[in-house]
Design a protein around this motif. Sequence first.
Motif, PDB file in Angstrom:
ATOM      1  N   LEU A 235      36.283  41.606  40.433  1.00 40.13           N
ATOM      2  CA  LEU A 235      35.333  42.822  40.109  1.00 40.13           C
ATOM      3  C   LEU A 235      36.063  43.853  39.691  1.00 40.13           C
ATOM      4  O   LEU A 235      35.580  44.865  38.952  1.00 40.13           O
ATOM      5  CB  LEU A 235      34.505  43.243  41.599  1.00 40.13           C
ATOM      6  N   LEU A 236      37.338  43.867  40.063  1.00 40.22           N
ATOM      7  CA  LEU A 236      38.143  45.106  39.971  1.00 40.22           C
ATOM      8  C   LEU A 236      38.352  45.579  38.264  1.00 40.22           C
ATOM      9  O   LEU A 236      38.274  46.730  38.143  1.00 40.22           O
ATOM     10  CB  LEU A 236      39.853  44.966  40.507  1.00 40.22           C
TER      11      LEU A 236
ATOM     12  N   PRO B   5      43.513  42.143  52.982  1.00 35.48           N
ATOM     13  CA  PRO B   5      42.994  41.360  51.743  1.00 35.48           C
ATOM     14  C   PRO B   5      42.628  42.402  50.521  1.00 35.48           C
ATOM     15  O   PRO B   5      43.092  41.872  49.373  1.00 35.48           O
ATOM     16  CB  PRO B   5      42.103  40.312  52.274  1.00 35.48           C
ATOM     17  N   PHE B   6      41.722  43.231  51.027  1.00 29.96           N
ATOM     18  CA  PHE B   6      41.657  44.486  50.025  1.00 29.96           C
ATOM     19  C   PHE B   6      42.636  45.063  49.236  1.00 29.96           C
ATOM     20  O   PHE B   6      42.805  45.181  48.022  1.00 29.96           O
ATOM     21  CB  PHE B   6      40.481  45.281  50.639  1.00 29.96           C
ATOM     22  N   ILE B   7      43.537  45.634  50.326  1.00 28.95           N
ATOM     23  CA  ILE B   7      44.680  46.337  49.785  1.00 28.95           C
ATOM     24  C   ILE B   7      45.604  45.369  48.755  1.00 28.95           C
ATOM     25  O   ILE B   7      46.106  45.616  47.790  1.00 28.95           O
ATOM     26  CB  ILE B   7      45.659  46.759  50.888  1.00 28.95           C
ATOM     27  N   LYS B   8      45.704  44.151  49.102  1.00 31.01           N
ATOM     28  CA  LYS B   8      46.519  43.329  48.318  1.00 31.01           C
ATOM     29  C   LYS B   8      45.765  43.024  47.161  1.00 31.01           C
ATOM     30  O   LYS B   8      46.582  42.894  45.876  1.00 31.01           O
ATOM     31  CB  LYS B   8      46.607  41.933  48.886  1.00 31.01           C
ATOM     32  N   ASP B   9      44.602  42.973  47.008  1.00 36.66           N
ATOM     33  CA  ASP B   9      43.661  42.745  45.455  1.00 36.66           C
ATOM     34  C   ASP B   9      44.109  43.891  44.819  1.00 36.66           C
ATOM     35  O   ASP B   9      44.442  43.809  43.297  1.00 36.66           O
ATOM     36  CB  ASP B   9      42.269  42.410  46.013  1.00 36.66           C
ATOM     37  N   LEU B  10      43.993  45.063  45.413  1.00 38.58           N
ATOM     38  CA  LEU B  10      44.501  46.592  44.711  1.00 38.58           C
ATOM     39  C   LEU B  10      45.758  46.488  44.161  1.00 38.58           C
ATOM     40  O   LEU B  10      46.062  46.878  42.991  1.00 38.58           O
ATOM     41  CB  LEU B  10      44.074  47.606  45.426  1.00 38.58           C
ATOM     42  N   VAL B  11      46.878  46.118  45.013  1.00 38.02           N
ATOM     43  CA  VAL B  11      48.133  46.234  44.673  1.00 38.02           C
ATOM     44  C   VAL B  11      48.392  45.053  43.325  1.00 38.02           C
ATOM     45  O   VAL B  11      49.156  45.325  42.301  1.00 38.02           O
ATOM     46  CB  VAL B  11      49.025  45.794  45.939  1.00 38.02           C
ATOM     47  N   ALA B  12      47.644  43.948  43.570  1.00 32.95           N
ATOM     48  CA  ALA B  12      47.862  42.826  42.508  1.00 32.95           C
ATOM     49  C   ALA B  12      47.175  43.374  41.187  1.00 32.95           C
ATOM     50  O   ALA B  12      47.787  43.052  40.111  1.00 32.95           O
ATOM     51  CB  ALA B  12      47.421  41.455  42.941  1.00 32.95           C
ATOM     52  N   PHE B  13      46.329  44.323  41.108  1.00 34.49           N
ATOM     53  CA  PHE B  13      45.652  44.737  40.134  1.00 34.49           C
ATOM     54  C   PHE B  13      46.888  45.705  39.474  1.00 34.49           C
ATOM     55  O   PHE B  13      46.855  46.194  38.257  1.00 34.49           O
ATOM     56  CB  PHE B  13      44.263  45.482  40.310  1.00 34.49           C
ATOM     57  N   GLY B  14      47.209  46.590  40.532  1.00 38.62           N
ATOM     58  CA  GLY B  14      48.417  47.580  40.177  1.00 38.62           C
ATOM     59  C   GLY B  14      48.187  48.793  39.439  1.00 38.62           C
ATOM     60  O   GLY B  14      49.089  49.416  38.720  1.00 38.62           O
TER      61      GLY B  14
END
Length: 317
Positions: free
Chosen positions: A227-228, A269-278
């Motif tokens: 979704l990001l 898990p949410f924070i890690k998804d944001l970090v992966a998106f960068g």
Amino acid sequence: MILRFGYVSRALSLWEASPSRTLTFTQWKKLDHESRKEKLYLATEKNLKSTLRALYYNIAHGIDVYRMSSSLVPLATHPEARWDYLTPFGHLFKEIGDVVRQFGLRVSFHPNQFTVFTSDKPHITENAISDMTYHYDMLEAMGLHKEGNINIHVGGVYGDKALAVSRFDENIVKLDETIRRQITLENDDKTYTALETLDICERHGFPIVFDYHHHWANPGQEEVEDLLPRIYDSWEGFHDRPKFHLSSPKSEKEYRSHAEDVDLTFALPFIKDLVAFGRDADIMIEAKSKDQATLKFVEELASLRHFRRLDGGMIEV
């Protein structure tokens, strides 16, 4: 990337600093004209000054993201009790706006759950328009009407989600265009998923405020990472980075309710998804402990590898 964290309405660390003092309509009706005016003026003045206190507290603690109370002005939209709150308190509204701009803060409003545009009852839409206008008028008095957002949910389903969405499309355009420009829509924990909310946002040009807790409770078929890209795209052309909401469940039984603090294990898990998106993000902590929960969560997050605390409410990854 930079993650900024904020909280909702009241700084619990400050003594007697509620920005939501009220006067009910029942109480108001029992008073004579002068007493009504006195009570309304007193509550509004205290609420606005408490908002200023919260802003200065946030500045001192490095918290740049803050949601102002929707209850700053008692009975502002009640059809029998409406009153001119802008003229006598213009100086305080202006001072709030001046502080926000001077220190580069990000503020917003979030009207209550009754401000909806999906109903088939005209008076509910009229009330929603009145409430949105009230919030916009306060932003305008602050000089923040082109930057402060007013965040709402899509609304109810009333037994037919497709029909309710079509009513939203029909009713939302009854709102003045200048107010519509400041709208953000948020996915909810029971009815409209993030994907459904995104579809509506894209149709109307609204940014989405993605709520991770709501998505966890009402996920649809989509993962956060999928979704990001669309979430960030919805904010293209707006002056602010995307905003997200973060809380954790109160208990296994009351899983939709907000806990006192944000559980790091739940949020990671949410924070890690944001970090992966960068890409940079602002995150509104919706925990019961408000400012205290925000500072605690940032401290816990900063203890992890690759997360560096730059300020009270700011993390560099």
